[in-house]
Design an enzyme around this catalytic site. Sequence first.
Site, PDB file in Angstrom:
ATOM      1  CD  GLU A 129      -6.024  -4.653   4.188  1.00  0.00           C
ATOM      2  OE1 GLU A 129      -5.923  -4.311   5.392  1.00  0.00           O
ATOM      3  OE2 GLU A 129      -6.410  -3.883   3.290  1.00  0.00           O
ATOM      4  CD  GLN A 148       0.309  -2.428   3.750  1.00  0.00           C
ATOM      5  OE1 GLN A 148       1.077  -1.748   3.110  1.00  0.00           O
ATOM      6  NE2 GLN A 148      -0.900  -1.999   4.102  1.00  0.00           N
ATOM      7  CE1 TYR A 164      -3.296  -6.233   8.863  1.00  0.00           C
ATOM      8  CE2 TYR A 164      -5.577  -5.496   8.738  1.00  0.00           C
ATOM      9  CZ  TYR A 164      -4.304  -5.582   8.192  1.00  0.00           C
ATOM     10  OH  TYR A 164      -4.057  -5.014   6.963  1.00  0.00           O
ATOM     11  CG  ASN A 168      -9.408  -1.595   1.574  1.00  0.00           C
ATOM     12  OD1 ASN A 168      -9.051  -2.749   1.773  1.00  0.00           O
ATOM     13  ND2 ASN A 168      -9.239  -0.640   2.494  1.00  0.00           N
ATOM     14  CD  GLU A 169     -10.159  -2.491   6.190  1.00  0.00           C
ATOM     15  OE1 GLU A 169     -10.160  -1.424   6.830  1.00  0.00           O
ATOM     16  OE2 GLU A 169      -9.483  -3.486   6.538  1.00  0.00           O
ATOM     17  CD  GLU A 224      -2.884   1.023   2.452  1.00  0.00           C
ATOM     18  OE1 GLU A 224      -2.809   0.054   3.228  1.00  0.00           O
ATOM     19  OE2 GLU A 224      -3.783   1.880   2.515  1.00  0.00           O
TER      20      GLU A 224
END
Length: 493
Positions: free
Chosen positions: A295, A344, A239, A172-173, A25
Amino acid sequence: MNTLILNADQGATTINKNIYGHFAEHLGRCIYEGCWVGEDSPIPNTRGIRNDVINALKALRPPVLRWPGGCFADEYHWRDGVGPRETRPHMINTHWGGVTENNHFGTHEFFDLCEMVGAEPYVCGNVGSGTVRELREWVEYITFGGRSPMADLRRANGRDEPWTLPYFGVGNESWGCGGNMRPEYYADEYRRYATYIRKLGETRVFKIACGPNGADYHWTEVLMKEAGRHMDGLSLHYYTVPGTWDKKGSATEFDEAEWFQTLKECLKMDELIRRHGAIMERYDPDKRVALIVDEWGTWFDVEPDTNPGFLYQQNTLRDALVAGISLNIFNAHADRVRMANIAQTINVLQAMILTDGPRLVRTPTYHVFEMFQVHQNATLLPLRLETNDYEHDGQTIPALSVSASKDEASGRVHLSLCNADPNRTAELACELRGATFATVSGRVLTADALNAHNTFDAPDALQPRPFDAARLQEGARLTLTVPPMSVTVLTLE
Ligand code: AHR
């Protein structure tokens, strides 16, 4: 005693190589410094991209790379990132430190990076603050080979041939930084935007809808019901955070309680995949729609004295265990999980690579991806594992996590094993059914300290070394002594 029964002749599912995918990103020093240094940099580079990073990534055989975000994607206007670099407009990277983005790394540079490292591009489009037209024109710019306004613009910018665009994310999200939408609203938006992702080139674009945040099962239900038939993939973001979002915990200064908690949180991935998978099953029993975990990884407090918006964290043996356990989980669900992208690639969150000026460090997570690449596109082998528990302070998690696959071309079988217990060696007795083997060899990543890691002064402190504690008997019985807190990959042939 730990036991494993492995059925070497009963594989039915291919482990999609894209499970070993990455995510880069415009965040902190991931793209700028970490990857893009510009053609005039004293750091050796090819068309502006660091050579040391290209070489390190190539060795992982990265199958797919997601870009440009993340939250950044829903504020990114692709036309700002094409054309002569000196005239590209600057923008504010509002999500990540409020820094100025000069747009020097754009579409051409991203596709060049993908070509150099051998990864397929996965582009995430702007739904939150963009338009259908903008998204449609980006697809035309990238993929159309004939005469058209966008194809002509691409040519004017120096690229005659269209690129292949295998994967495209529609926002995204969208439940959060991508527009704070409700699932009902996003499902309609998804259908509208996805309509205009046309097949303008040789390859049909695989369309990925924004999926749930962790355990938001309602989101999955609504998306599958209202838009499931219009999508090829549904994303999932999760996450591993050992503490709270306000106080996540240090990446390097932690005790056994935090080690245990981190691995316990990491193991929740299995339940998330099962439960989202069960909802998807109701609407898509043939498993046409893939679950794309685009992610995942550890998220700790930023490294002291670094920009809090840059999400730079060190990476220890604990991260290696999170990587190994997560990849074993993805393999186990390979029938539904057909892509995953760790967050990432460079200098951000659970990175493969850390850089400091011209210096580069391969993290413990890098080494796990390097070791596990043998599973890419191999056949998942069914197994039954009985494992001892790892107990800490009255709580337990399984000590061992295992995955096995067969490389159809060579006939080799690979076993990846993680021992989460930092105190106890695991003796493992394996019964190998359906094949006999002549040799076993392997490598192990382990250390004496929970927080062992590589630094710019000692970049190779932690790296895989040969594993010599495996014994084969009569070609069909394997006994192993798995060290505490370790990640091992074995080859049987
Ligand atoms: O990976 C960092 C951020 O985490 C991404 O930009 C966003 O999608 C997620 O919340």
